[in-house]
Design an enzyme around this catalytic site. Structure first.
Site, short mmCIF file in Angstrom:
data_model
loop_
_atom_site.label_atom_id
_atom_site.label_comp_id
_atom_site.label_asym_id
_atom_site.label_seq_id
_atom_site.Cartn_x
_atom_site.Cartn_y
_atom_site.Cartn_z
N MET B 30 -27.30 17.20 -30.89
CA MET B 30 -26.59 18.17 -30.06
C MET B 30 -26.39 19.47 -30.86
O MET B 30 -25.56 20.32 -30.49
CB MET B 30 -25.25 17.61 -29.59
CG MET B 30 -25.44 16.37 -28.69
SD MET B 30 -24.29 16.28 -27.30
CE MET B 30 -22.73 16.21 -28.14
N GLY B 36 -25.95 15.03 -42.35
CA GLY B 36 -26.38 13.80 -41.71
C GLY B 36 -27.67 14.03 -40.92
O GLY B 36 -28.66 13.32 -41.09
N HIS B 37 -27.65 15.09 -40.06
CA HIS B 37 -28.86 15.41 -39.29
C HIS B 37 -30.04 15.70 -40.22
O HIS B 37 -31.17 15.27 -39.97
CB HIS B 37 -28.64 16.65 -38.43
CG HIS B 37 -27.53 16.53 -37.44
ND1 HIS B 37 -26.35 17.21 -37.57
CD2 HIS B 37 -27.43 15.83 -36.28
CE1 HIS B 37 -25.56 16.94 -36.54
NE2 HIS B 37 -26.19 16.10 -35.75
N GLN B 61 -22.65 13.67 -20.87
CA GLN B 61 -21.91 12.73 -21.70
C GLN B 61 -20.51 13.22 -22.03
O GLN B 61 -19.80 12.58 -22.81
CB GLN B 61 -22.70 12.39 -22.97
CG GLN B 61 -22.82 13.49 -23.99
CD GLN B 61 -23.86 13.16 -25.05
OE1 GLN B 61 -25.04 13.07 -24.75
NE2 GLN B 61 -23.45 12.97 -26.27
N ASP B 150 -22.97 6.90 -36.02
CA ASP B 150 -22.73 6.75 -34.58
C ASP B 150 -23.25 5.38 -34.13
O ASP B 150 -24.16 5.27 -33.30
CB ASP B 150 -23.44 7.85 -33.80
CG ASP B 150 -22.92 9.22 -34.18
OD1 ASP B 150 -21.71 9.37 -34.37
OD2 ASP B 150 -23.75 10.15 -34.30
N SER B 185 -18.99 14.40 -42.39
CA SER B 185 -18.79 14.75 -40.98
C SER B 185 -18.36 16.20 -40.90
O SER B 185 -17.66 16.70 -41.79
CB SER B 185 -17.69 13.87 -40.38
OG SER B 185 -17.22 14.41 -39.16
#
Lengths: 280, 280
Positions: B30, B36-37, B61, B150, B185
């Site tokens: 998103m 992390g990505h 969502q 996730d 995060s």
């Protein structure tokens, strides 16, 4: 023709063909093949290098009061017919192969399900969409072939392909008819002689509606009223007569674009459906 | 790196690569990319000829009370980061491109949604599954990469791939952590100094639970009780602490097979989640 019972094997066969640049035509069925199915296989045969026919009586699209167990089956005859019509692969999975565990999720159809046959079969098209999504992912065909006679099913599958961007083209094949115009169906054998003589008036009524529209009538209710009058003469009972946009299945206020005229008619031992799709 | 805004064009690019025998790694996001990505893009880069990253903030969502409009976005920075991490194609569609009309059907998730983060977000995972199904059909990747952080989302996507026989392999990538073990995060910046110093106790509590199980404890509630005691010392509020089978997200009576220990913990301005997946 190869008969294949596992997902892994049919996928391998199809991918093997596609890796050589071959195209794949797919005809999903619930078996007990009749001339309508054979015309779909024939059409797929004309256009594609490889033709895959699936036979799977999908429990998910039968309601609790519908007779899944009594659905007619004759796999030997189906094998012969599919082979004769030119299928290369007959995919014939067991229920355990398709649903090894209860589905943790399904397709839920929000639109076009409260009309025509969907009105009396809640959840039916969720089951249809779910199994067709699975079959499309398994087979990954170039094109899939469906009969226009099941027009609501075809509309929902077209909407699904479009909504989820599934890389397959849907081909709608014409309804196959008897000489007097009655749509061919396994159920026609359940008609009495009198009913069989009368039954082609359903198709003639659809043609009459088409003529009214071609002559300029644009108000759906006025077309329906006149068609309804014709249907009064029948000895059975009208289940529905509808005019909807196609494939959205929205109710039109005025007739333009692509629309469907659809009839369901109940005789003593057979419920008949038929439709015409018109470009206005 | 090419930036592509239409479904037709990204599909053409990917199919072109696949027709040359190239493999395709896919990282759906998103946007507002963080380490992390980037670790997912890096992993995809190591394994595949072509790496596709998508950025799409999916309205489906977000619940009616959730802040879709305030979701953070920074496409210029994302382009720079994705490019730096080795993406070949950045698929960045508009909402109109992805949802030109209201979806006539969606994926409805029946299982694994009344636990963990799903318990407080009804419909959220229907939206996730629906958009990921679309993205998989559009991109048709060889493998898709998701972060273990996730874990519920990954479980539902794994269940979807299996339920619908989608021809893509799912790769779960390890959670990226700070030196003291805190899961990275975007939200960590919202922690006060005191909270930040304390927050790694969440990971230590997960490791403690893991140790209990490795030492032979097989009753979920006894593991949970001991972990809970550890969490009492924190200055925030426990949202949930759960032990579930993975990826089914069923509640186990006894600990065996693959299970997940999962925590959500609410600090003043940040809700943190973390988990461990264990093979017993």
């Amino acid at each position: 023709m190869k008969i294949i019972e596992t997902i892994e094997k049919v996928r391998r066969e199809v991918q093997n063909a596609k890796s050589k640049g071959q195209t794949v035509g797919f005809v999903p069925t619930m078996g007990y093949l009749h001339e309508g199915h054979l015309s779909l296989i024939d059409e797929a045969r004309k256009k594609h290098d490889i033709v895959v026919v699936s036979i799977f009586v999908n429990p998910l699209q039968f309601g609790p009061n519908e007779d899944l167990d009594r659905y007619p089956r004759d796999i030997e005859r189906d094998e012969r017919l599919a082979n004769g019509a030119g299928a290369d692969l007959l995919f014939y999975p067991s229920v355990d192969e398709m649903y090894p565990v209860e589905m943790p999720m399904t397709i839920h159809v929000n639109k076009g399900v409260d009309v025509l046959c969907g009105a009396s079969r809640p959840g039916h098209f969720d089951g249809v969409a779910t199994v067709v999504m699975k079959l499309f992912q398994i087979v990954q065909p170039t094109e899939a072939f469906f009969g226009q006679k099941d027009a609501q099913q075809v509309a929902i599958i077209m909407n699904m392909v479009s909504a989820f961007n599934i890389p397959v083209d849907i081909v709608i094949c014409q309804t196959i008819r008897e000489e007097d115009g009655l749509a061919k169906s396994s159920r026609n054998v359940y008609l009495s002689d009198g009913e069989r003589n009368e039954a082609s008036f359903l198709y003639r009524t659809l043609l009459y509606g088409k003529e009214l529209i071609e002559n300029g009538e644009r108000i759906p209710q006025l077309v329906l009223d006149k068609m309804n009058t014709k249907l009064q003469s029948g000895s059975g009972k009208l289940d529905y007569l509808s005019i909807l946009r196609y494939p959205s299945l929205d109710r039109p206020e005025e007739l333009n674009g692509t629309i469907i005229l659809a009839i369901a008619y109940q005789y003593k031992n057979a419920r008949l459906i038929d439709n015409l799709i018109l470009e206005i």
